[in-house]
Write a protein that holds these residues in place. Sequence first.
Motif, PDB file in Angstrom:
ATOM      1  N   THR A 159       0.772  -1.118   0.058  1.00 30.95           N
ATOM      2  CA  THR A 159       0.056  -0.016  -0.019  1.00 30.95           C
ATOM      3  C   THR A 159       0.826   1.241   0.027  1.00 30.95           C
ATOM      4  O   THR A 159       0.751   2.173  -0.812  1.00 30.95           O
ATOM      5  N   SER A 194      -8.088  -9.917  -8.181  1.00 31.81           N
ATOM      6  CA  SER A 194      -7.802  -9.258  -6.754  1.00 31.81           C
ATOM      7  C   SER A 194      -6.964  -7.935  -6.659  1.00 31.81           C
ATOM      8  O   SER A 194      -7.445  -7.018  -6.122  1.00 31.81           O
ATOM      9  N   ARG A 197      -8.910  -5.289  -8.761  1.00 34.11           N
ATOM     10  CA  ARG A 197     -10.004  -4.557  -7.738  1.00 34.11           C
ATOM     11  C   ARG A 197      -9.111  -3.778  -6.747  1.00 34.11           C
ATOM     12  O   ARG A 197      -9.589  -2.507  -6.164  1.00 34.11           O
ATOM     13  N   ARG A 198      -7.986  -4.222  -6.062  1.00 32.18           N
ATOM     14  CA  ARG A 198      -7.512  -3.488  -4.954  1.00 32.18           C
ATOM     15  C   ARG A 198      -6.756  -2.213  -5.421  1.00 32.18           C
ATOM     16  O   ARG A 198      -7.069  -1.100  -4.828  1.00 32.18           O
ATOM     17  N   SER A 201      -9.487   0.421  -6.306  1.00 33.36           N
ATOM     18  CA  SER A 201     -10.305   0.757  -5.051  1.00 33.36           C
ATOM     19  C   SER A 201      -9.446   2.005  -4.567  1.00 33.36           C
ATOM     20  O   SER A 201      -9.886   2.927  -4.211  1.00 33.36           O
ATOM     21  N   LYS A 202      -8.070   1.932  -4.706  1.00 34.86           N
ATOM     22  CA  LYS A 202      -7.049   2.679  -4.084  1.00 34.86           C
ATOM     23  C   LYS A 202      -7.205   4.029  -4.736  1.00 34.86           C
ATOM     24  O   LYS A 202      -6.958   5.220  -4.307  1.00 34.86           O
ATOM     25  N   GLY A 204      -9.651   5.055  -6.715  1.00 36.44           N
ATOM     26  CA  GLY A 204     -11.128   5.767  -6.712  1.00 36.44           C
ATOM     27  C   GLY A 204     -11.720   5.819  -8.360  1.00 36.44           C
ATOM     28  O   GLY A 204     -11.096   6.010  -9.191  1.00 36.44           O
ATOM     29  N   THR A 205     -12.864   6.140  -8.107  1.00 35.03           N
ATOM     30  CA  THR A 205     -13.787   6.164  -9.361  1.00 35.03           C
ATOM     31  C   THR A 205     -13.185   7.508 -10.053  1.00 35.03           C
ATOM     32  O   THR A 205     -13.575   7.521 -11.448  1.00 35.03           O
TER      33      THR A 205
END
Length: 274
Positions: A159, A194, A197-198, A201-202, A204-205
């Motif tokens: 991360t 995965s 998606r990770r 998600s980090k 953002g849209t």
Amino acid sequence: MNEILARYQQVKAAQEVAFIPFLVLGDPNPEVFLKLIQTIEPYSDFIELGIPFSDPIADGPTILSANHRALQSGSNYSNCFHLIQEVRKLTNKPLILLTYGNILGVEPHRKQTLDKFAQSGINGIIAADIPVEESQELLEEAREVEIDIIFLVTPTTHTERLSNIIGKAQGFIYLVAVKGITGARETILNETSSTIRRIISKLGTDRKIPVFVGFGISKPAHIQEIIQMGADGVIVGSALINQIEKNLDNPIAMFEQIEVFAQQMKNATKALRV
């Protein structure tokens, strides 16, 4: 807005995701290679090119063979600039270069190399073995010649490092879909799902930089799966180069099969997200 993001905005406005084919410069020889560029260009949103290299550490057997064929045909670092210029004459779409740190070199040589790539028509460079932590000088030098430096994100990127990459990212983020080397695969792996998606998600849209997914994508169904996961583009190399390798003795069949393949892959990018 730079060339890469400008082109991506056009693709996004058409409600598509980007299709980015990858070829090694001069594979299987310069003449056939340029005809291959002409064949795939109408279906491409960007084109990624690799400099023939004897030890491309990120690549599997298919692309390794493509590098060897290109080198044997006389294509190499010294004449790659001319080949890039010839590609540029065939398209106005962004050209992305995949290369390595020892080819780019160090100062003052690296700055001169970047300038030559820019003059040849390159819009972005993926330096596969230069980590983001050691990239600041490269970023500054590339900015002077208006080349984007594109970073890789992998399933093992943690991360904190991901945040660092996002903070410095230019052009697009290259999301490596699997642990390991390049190569066409039959199915989308769980780690691919995965990882996408990770990362999405980090970011953002409302992300300002697109995410393009590569490594292992070999069929239209893969693209449709990846679209549903939220990716903005797909990079396809090994599956395309397989068509070259299968038809080395029959260039006409090679061009026909590659055109059909490229058209199918691009058509798959037009599936609207739900």
